[in-house]
Motif scaffolding. Structure first.
Motif, short mmCIF file in Angstrom:
data_model
loop_
_atom_site.label_atom_id
_atom_site.label_comp_id
_atom_site.label_asym_id
_atom_site.label_seq_id
_atom_site.Cartn_x
_atom_site.Cartn_y
_atom_site.Cartn_z
N LEU A 109 9.10 18.98 12.02
CA LEU A 109 10.12 20.01 11.97
C LEU A 109 10.49 20.43 13.38
O LEU A 109 9.78 20.08 14.34
N PRO A 110 11.58 21.16 13.53
CA PRO A 110 12.00 21.57 14.88
C PRO A 110 10.87 22.26 15.64
O PRO A 110 10.11 23.03 15.07
N GLU A 131 2.52 24.27 2.45
CA GLU A 131 2.47 23.93 3.87
C GLU A 131 3.87 23.94 4.47
O GLU A 131 4.10 24.54 5.53
N LEU A 132 4.80 23.31 3.77
CA LEU A 132 6.14 23.21 4.32
C LEU A 132 6.81 24.58 4.39
O LEU A 132 7.54 24.88 5.34
N TYR A 133 6.52 25.41 3.38
CA TYR A 133 7.13 26.74 3.41
C TYR A 133 6.62 27.54 4.61
O TYR A 133 7.38 28.18 5.33
N ALA A 144 8.20 26.26 7.72
CA ALA A 144 9.59 26.70 7.82
C ALA A 144 9.65 28.16 8.23
O ALA A 144 10.48 28.56 9.06
N ALA A 145 8.74 28.95 7.66
CA ALA A 145 8.72 30.36 8.00
C ALA A 145 8.47 30.54 9.50
O ALA A 145 9.05 31.42 10.14
N ALA A 146 7.61 29.68 10.06
CA ALA A 146 7.25 29.82 11.48
C ALA A 146 8.44 29.56 12.39
O ALA A 146 8.44 29.99 13.55
#
Lengths: 242, 242
Positions: free
Chosen positions: A86-87, A168-170, A173-175
């Motif tokens: 992710l970014p 994990e992905l959520y 993404a939140a971070a």
DNA sequence: CGCCAGCTTGACGAGCTTCAAGGGTTGTGG
DNA sequence: CCACAACCCTTGAAGCTCGTCAAGCTGGCG
């Protein structure tokens, strides 16, 4: 018949998500952000492109927009996804890996920056202590994710695998500020989810139907919604200990 | 009823296997071997002992005899083995991991040396360039093994998983001179194999029976024999590419 | 409007797990 | 020296999870 033409974006995406992710590892100072914003070798790629092979020499890149994955493809066409990128994460850091061990593949249109200057500065000891540590921590966190992946594949049921991965992905993404109100953009196809969880597409679909029916998770129209985050967390917490 | 008393060995095991393994990463010079032989904080442990937790601070150790494994234990008792540790490998190097991510567990009686001096010397730049690189390479190889493990669990059948794992272990044993004539000491119980391959003990047993019946692999009396290494290699080579 | 990638559903069967019970081997204590 | 316990391996039977095949549907894009 015509190749699905790719129109690269004309402007660099916002770097805030990538910076947020790095700051979540170690709080960065303004000068660090300025330094990273100063990276100027920018590139945009369509989905399905090989971004980096794990072999030296490879120039590392920093993902600033879009999703990618580390993948291995077997001789007979089977695919296994190791991890999503992710970014704010680095691709092709020479810290790890070896030829053929894995390949980084874009899953959506992505934008990356050449991170070779960062790597060089790190080796020369010229990188700020915070950024150095951020790179080290990023590698350590990746290791933990890889171990989580092993546990998912080895000891979780299909149902647990998907819950755990979604959580994990959520959280990731939140971070980067890409989630709000238990909702996030979710560009993964069910085939990609299958290759990540070691399941068949059909069975991924069935599990997602079940989760939707139970009012736990809903994935539709490229978005994911956690309907009952707490219940999900309980299911996913069949993970660490000792 | 009485605790199964543990009689520690009175003498340090031969360090040749451990040195052979490190030399297989990067050829060591005599002075490197002398340096390693000079490590003096020696310890012997029985099977089933927690050798290191992945959290800082932990003092790293070098395994010189016996087998160990990196493991995670879930709340409900399920276990997943990430990787095996053979002589010449480091345990608890602060390079990777995080609390709870995994634990190192002895599978046989083991002997280890305190490797804290090695680690300190590495950080201070006092370690010989060969040994420094050996440590780096060891970490890289471990990453590759972990990815192999993900592929096994995610995209291999039970049959393929066991063939592939057996091949990996045989090659690693060969690297420390612990294999000869397609035969090696093999101290793993079927339960341990099950926890490594994500299978049930019963099914591991069935696959081993099948392999024995097909004249491919035989495991008995703590020893493993590759009856047809070439055929096995073909099955196991459903692995890398691209 | 038509096409294509991705999603959905059903039917069927294989692969693997679970439960249960028995047998072999090793080491310990009587 | 024998008996016993503990551990590990082995085997059978039954059933559930998940994969495969096949077909139809849906939505977004050119």
């Amino acid at each position: 018949m015509t190749a699905p033409r790719y129109r690269p974006p004309t402007r660099r995406a916002d770097m805030a998500p990538a910076l947020a992710r790095l700051s979540s590892l170690i709080p960065l100072k303004t000068e660090d952000e300025v330094y990273l914003r100063g990276l100027d070798d920018w590139r945009a790629d369509p989905p399905g492109v090989e971004l980096a092979r794990n072999q030296r020499p490879t120039t590392p890149r920093l993902l600033i927009d879009g999703w990618a994955a580390r993948v291995r493809i077997l001789e007979d066409g089977r695919r296994q996804i190791f991890n999503f990128i992710l970014p704010g994460e680095f691709i092709g850091l020479p810290l790890r890996g070896r030829p053929g061990a894995c390949v980084a593949l874009s899953l959506t249109p992505v934008q990356t920056l050449d991170a070779a200057p960062v790597w060089k500065a790190l080796l020369d000891g010229r990188l700020s202590p915070r950024l150095s540590q951020a790179v080290q921590l990023a590698a350590a966190v990746e290791d933990v994710w890889l171990m989580d992946q092993v546990v998912r594949l080895g000891r979780h049921s299909a149902y647990e695998r998907i819950c755990h991965l979604v959580m994990e992905l959520y959280q990731r993404a939140a971070a980067i500020g890409a989630a709000s109100g238990n909702r996030m953009a979710f560009p993964l196809t069910q085939e990609v989810l299958a290759d990540a969880t070691g399941l068949s597409v059909v069975h991924v679909n069935r599990v997602l139907q079940q989760l939707r029916g139970e009012g736990l998770v809903e994935i539709a129209h490229g978005h994911l919604t956690l309907m009952q985050p707490d219940a999900l967390a309980v299911i996913a917490r069949c993970s660490a200990r000792s």
